[in-house]
Design an enzyme around this catalytic site. Sequence first.
Site, mmCIF file in Angstrom:
data_model
loop_
_atom_site.group_PDB
_atom_site.id
_atom_site.type_symbol
_atom_site.label_atom_id
_atom_site.label_comp_id
_atom_site.label_asym_id
_atom_site.label_seq_id
_atom_site.Cartn_x
_atom_site.Cartn_y
_atom_site.Cartn_z
ATOM 1 N N GLY A 100 7.440 -14.449 18.594
ATOM 2 C CA GLY A 100 8.102 -15.665 18.140
ATOM 3 C C GLY A 100 9.390 -15.357 17.396
ATOM 4 N N GLY A 101 9.294 -15.312 16.072
ATOM 5 C CA GLY A 101 10.477 -15.166 15.227
ATOM 6 C C GLY A 101 11.389 -14.017 15.617
ATOM 7 N N GLY A 117 3.710 -15.983 12.442
ATOM 8 C CA GLY A 117 4.738 -16.351 11.470
ATOM 9 C C GLY A 117 4.434 -15.950 10.036
ATOM 10 C CG HIS A 135 1.595 -21.226 20.853
ATOM 11 N ND1 HIS A 135 1.476 -21.626 19.540
ATOM 12 C CD2 HIS A 135 2.185 -20.012 20.828
ATOM 13 C CE1 HIS A 135 1.976 -20.684 18.757
ATOM 14 N NE2 HIS A 135 2.418 -19.688 19.517
ATOM 15 C CD GLU A 185 0.708 -15.916 20.245
ATOM 16 O OE1 GLU A 185 1.762 -15.291 20.083
ATOM 17 O OE2 GLU A 185 0.661 -17.160 20.308
ATOM 18 C CG ASN A 218 6.807 -19.122 21.731
ATOM 19 O OD1 ASN A 218 7.525 -20.069 22.069
ATOM 20 N ND2 ASN A 218 5.639 -19.285 21.111
ATOM 21 C CD1 TRP A 219 13.480 -17.290 21.846
ATOM 22 C CD2 TRP A 219 15.064 -18.612 22.719
ATOM 23 N NE1 TRP A 219 14.515 -16.487 22.258
ATOM 24 C CE2 TRP A 219 15.500 -17.271 22.804
ATOM 25 C CE3 TRP A 219 15.889 -19.619 23.225
ATOM 26 C CZ2 TRP A 219 16.732 -16.918 23.355
ATOM 27 C CZ3 TRP A 219 17.118 -19.274 23.785
ATOM 28 C CH2 TRP A 219 17.535 -17.939 23.846
ATOM 29 C CE LYS A 220 6.205 -19.551 17.621
ATOM 30 N NZ LYS A 220 5.319 -19.355 16.463
ATOM 31 C CD GLU A 256 3.471 -22.434 16.566
ATOM 32 O OE1 GLU A 256 4.340 -22.721 17.412
ATOM 33 O OE2 GLU A 256 3.564 -21.429 15.817
ATOM 34 C CB SER A 306 3.592 -11.117 12.242
ATOM 35 O OG SER A 306 3.507 -12.381 11.610
HETATM 36 P P1 PGA Z 1 5.589 -14.946 15.526
HETATM 37 O O1 PGA Z 1 5.066 -16.021 16.608
HETATM 38 O O2 PGA Z 1 5.975 -13.703 16.302
HETATM 39 O O3 PGA Z 1 6.753 -15.617 14.873
HETATM 40 O O4 PGA Z 1 4.450 -14.688 14.601
HETATM 41 C C1 PGA Z 1 4.311 -15.620 17.716
HETATM 42 C C2 PGA Z 1 3.901 -16.828 18.527
HETATM 43 O O5 PGA Z 1 3.582 -17.870 17.930
HETATM 44 O O6 PGA Z 1 3.896 -16.775 19.771
#
Ligand code: PGA
Length: 253
Positions: free
Chosen positions: A235-236, A174, A96, A168, A11-13, A98, A214
């Site tokens: 994500g990251g 993050g 998600h 999640e 997930n590149w966001k 966010e 994470s």
């Molecule tokens: P993260 O993000 O791996 O950077 O914690 C995961 C996500 O929000 O899908």
Amino acid sequence: MPEIRPLIVGNWKMHGLEASLAEARAVAEGLGDSHLARVGICAPATLLSRLADALRGTGLLVGGEDVHAEPCGAFTGDVSAEMLADAGARLVIVGHSERRAAHGETDEMVAAKARAALRGGLEPIVCVGESRAERDAGRALEVICRQARGSVPPEFAEPGRPFALAYEPIWAIGSGRTPNPEEIGEAHAALRGALVSALGPVAGGAAPILFGGSVTGGNAAEILQVAEVGGALVGGASLRAEDFLPIVRAAPG
Ligand code: PGA
């Protein structure tokens, strides 16, 4: 329960410009045919058609990060499932945390997006997750099961409706902190129960339940071997091939 092929999705966001396509290609080249997982990258809408071109023939799937519930119309700035599919997407993340937090998305809105994804030919990845306060209050399982029941449309019980659920925990995203394997196993078992009771054993048993928050090359193997963990939403650690490849390679096959 049927055997579920692991699904590992980046997930590149709101990250990714032209230069990021080289990272995606490096993931595909690094993997070759040596993995059994299904692998996808969900990227900003601006990159999708170029990402699809860059990954054509590699088996890696391309996905969007959000979708509008309607196929077209006067919705300035939004993108429909049909448009994502037209750009080469096969997957899309919906709900998600966010987006739930920053855009006020409710379970009902997420379910409408999940429905729209299938209508447009995409496989939705429906996200759920509790806050730190909800976990500390002992309410994590109740919260995520309620989100799952409200966010996965009941008609997903019908055959031929592929989707995934992603657990999640908001506090894990993050932050570098993850629940321990017992907590992950407990959450995934509860979510499997919620899916089976909502959709029946066939559809409710077939959807992979991804863990996200994470996930790194350092913890992926331990997380991915927990019962009912059917993959990861990353994500990251999905932004660079050197970080993402070890996670895909950790998926059991
Ligand atoms: P993260 O993000 O791996 O950077 O914690 C995961 C996500 O929000 O899908």
